[in-house]
Design a protein around this motif. Structure first.
Motif, PDB file in Angstrom:
ATOM      1  N   PHE A   1       0.826  -1.202   0.000  1.00  0.00           N
ATOM      2  CA  PHE A   1       0.000   0.000   0.000  1.00  0.00           C
ATOM      3  C   PHE A   1       0.863   1.257   0.000  1.00  0.00           C
ATOM      4  N   ARG A   2       0.212   2.383  -0.228  1.00  0.00           N
ATOM      5  CA  ARG A   2       0.894   3.669  -0.217  1.00  0.00           C
ATOM      6  C   ARG A   2       0.251   4.603   0.797  1.00  0.00           C
ATOM      7  N   ARG A   3       1.097   5.475   1.361  1.00  0.00           N
ATOM      8  CA  ARG A   3       0.579   6.634   2.108  1.00  0.00           C
ATOM      9  C   ARG A   3       0.624   7.740   1.078  1.00  0.00           C
ATOM     10  N   ASP A   4      -0.541   8.244   0.664  1.00  0.00           N
ATOM     11  CA  ASP A   4      -0.596   9.170  -0.459  1.00  0.00           C
ATOM     12  C   ASP A   4       0.305  10.380  -0.237  1.00  0.00           C
ATOM     13  N   GLY A   5       1.078  10.699  -1.260  1.00  0.00           N
ATOM     14  CA  GLY A   5       1.914  11.896  -1.211  1.00  0.00           C
ATOM     15  C   GLY A   5       3.274  11.692  -0.562  1.00  0.00           C
ATOM     16  N   TRP A   6       3.517  10.556   0.026  1.00  0.00           N
ATOM     17  CA  TRP A   6       4.795  10.345   0.704  1.00  0.00           C
ATOM     18  C   TRP A   6       5.909   9.983  -0.277  1.00  0.00           C
ATOM     19  N   THR A   7       7.090  10.493   0.013  1.00  0.00           N
ATOM     20  CA  THR A   7       8.269  10.169  -0.790  1.00  0.00           C
ATOM     21  C   THR A   7       9.043   9.044  -0.095  1.00  0.00           C
ATOM     22  N   LEU A   8      10.056   8.549  -0.800  1.00  0.00           N
ATOM     23  CA  LEU A   8      10.886   7.493  -0.215  1.00  0.00           C
ATOM     24  C   LEU A   8      11.527   7.972   1.084  1.00  0.00           C
ATOM     25  N   GLU A   9      11.923   9.255   1.111  1.00  0.00           N
ATOM     26  CA  GLU A   9      12.529   9.806   2.334  1.00  0.00           C
ATOM     27  C   GLU A   9      11.542   9.805   3.501  1.00  0.00           C
ATOM     28  N   ASP A  10      10.286  10.146   3.193  1.00  0.00           N
ATOM     29  CA  ASP A  10       9.260  10.112   4.247  1.00  0.00           C
ATOM     30  C   ASP A  10       9.130   8.697   4.811  1.00  0.00           C
TER      31      ASP A  10
END
Ligand SMILES: *Cc1c(COP(=O)(O)O)cnc(C)c1O
Length: 459
Positions: A401-410
């Protein structure tokens, strides 16, 4: 005190104290109420905290075990912690953990019947049960190897050996380069095996759902003809838990008379669950397959069950010949070492044998079913939560899944904090070049609340 040469072996007070200390610790560790997650330290910290353990006269077992318990063990992430959800977790049953100590205490050589018949018999009971579950015919058999990587390599070496033999018998010339066919989603160990064997990999394209199908395999076989010695289908990809359409692939390999190997290191265990059986249709037609007990069969590291439809072909490929081994190779006994790439062998299937004998097979089926069920529930929860996107419906027990808007750094910063807080171990993965998060669920001690608790920290 002069150093008597029997010190390491004699039944002295010192020896008894050492064995007691170690077993006491093992007992404590196996029965921890709240098993710690722990975390890695740097080489620098470790040299400071556990300096000079290797000395001329030894530091003694008391000090060594204290260093292990207080410094070194806490610097190893506990892979059976309920919050360990990265890669493929491990969750050995308590009986399997305990029996692993027996294997260690017993000096059993598991490579040959003449030396280890009792152990080999017990391991074979498990292998034959698995073979029946997967629908392989009577006569199928195999061996517990170190892990899926070595299991895949051993199976593919057998497949190439069989192809070579047939080529020779038919009076055909060998191809310039042998080729193994697998999906773009296949595990990295297939490419690694191909590199070791110096053969080429031809990649067949999976469908949009990630599943490899027979028509894609057929196209690759058309292009490579007689050079193909094996096709690998995956029964549960590591990243997503996707099961290839094995039946349609078997249709093609049977028509073309090509070896079918099924890599089920992680996922094939799910075939033990009645309602999941249709997902794996076609497995019964495999020439060889693997499943890792140290993944979803609740056994300790490290064990891979490698099964062959016709074990004689594996003997032909793998039996080592040497004068000092003549007693063994000249007999008709079942010698596990002859079925894969190894000679000396730990009877590493015994912890699973003991655990299965203890709890029975139904307990296994329901523990695996619980993981599949939990994956489904948490996937629904992710779909329902604002700011989250489920990347793909889980087929087995991996939820991406994804956390919308998050980058790899996040993701990385969050993941570090999660481990620092000792809540969980969830490292970012990627899909189509995009960072994603992934829950791989194995342990029956991982609950819905464990997972929602972790989701709550994603902000
Ligand atoms: C884990 C895995 C392997 C490799 O197994 P190891 O035991 O780690 O060597 C191979 N194939 C698949 C599908 C896996 O999930």
């Amino acid at each position: 005190m002069p150093n008597a040469p029997q010190r390491m072996h004699e039944l002295s007070e010192e020896t008894r104290a050492t064995v007691d200390d170690v077993l006491d610790y093992a007992r404590r560790r196996a029965l921890y109420e709240d098993v710690p997650l722990d975390k890695p330290l740097t080489p620098r910290d470790l040299s400071r905290l556990a300096p000079r353990t290797i000395t001329a006269d030894g530091i003694g077992s008391r000090r060594a075990i204290a260093l292990w318990e207080n410094v070194l063990a806490p610097a190893c992430v506990t892979t059976d912690h309920p919050g360990y959800l990265s890669f493929i977790p491990s969750a050995p049953s308590k009986a399997a953990i305990a029996f692993d100590l027996v294997v260690s205490a017993s000096a059993i050589y598991g490579g040959s019947w003449i030396e280890g018949s009792g152990a080999v018999f017990a391991e074979n009971e498990v292998l034959h049960w698995l073979a029946r579950e997967f629908g392989l015919p009577e006569g199928a058999g195999g061996v517990f190897m170190q892990g899926g990587t070595i299991g895949n390599l051993s199976a593919l070496v057998t497949a190439r050996d069989a192809a070579r033999r047939r080529q020779r018998e038919a009076g055909r010339t060998a191809p310039d380069r042998w080729v193994v066919v697998c999906s773009a989603e296949a595990h990295s160990s297939i490419a690694s095996a191909a590199a070791v064997m110096d053969v080429d990999v031809a990649v067949a394209r999976p469908g949009g759902d990630g599943r490899l199908r027979g028509d894609a395999v057929e196209a690759v076989l058309d292009a490579h003809g007689d050079a193909v010695f094996a096709v690998v289908a995956t029964a549960g990809t590591t990243n997503f838990g996707i099961v290839d359409d094995i039946a349609s692939i078997a249709d093609v390999t049977e028509t073309r008379d090509v070896w079918l190997h099924v890599d089920g290191a992680y996922g094939l265990a799910a075939m033990l669950v009645e309602h999941m059986r249709p997902v794996f249709a076609g497995v019964e037609r495999a020439d060889s397959l693997i499943v890792d007990p140290h993944k979803w069969l609740f056994a300790p590291f490290d064990a891979c069950a490698l099964l062959y439809r016709r074990p004689a072909l594996a003997l032909a490929a793998h039996t080592q010949r040497a004068e000092y081994l003549d007693t063994i190779t000249d007999s008709a006994d079942w010698n596990p070492s002859d079925l894969g790439i190894q000679l000396t062998r730990r009877a590493r299937g015994l912890p699973l044998w003991f655990s299965l004998a203890t709890y029975g097979t139904e307990e296994y089926r329901s523990a695996i079913a619980a993981g599949i069920d939990l994956a489904r529930r948490i996937a629904d929860e992710i779909t329902a939560r604002d700011g989250f996107t489920l990347v793909r419906d889980p087929q087995l027990s991996v939820v991406v899944f994804r956390r919308d808007g998050w980058t790899l750094e996040d993701y990385r910063a969050w993941s570090d904090r999660l481990l620092e807080d000792q809540r969980g171990f969830v490292v970012p993965s990627s899909h189509d070049g995009e960072p994603v998060l992934r829950f791989a669920i194995i342990s029956p001690m991982t609950t819905f609340e464990t997972l929602t608790g972790i989701l709550d920290t994603l902000r």
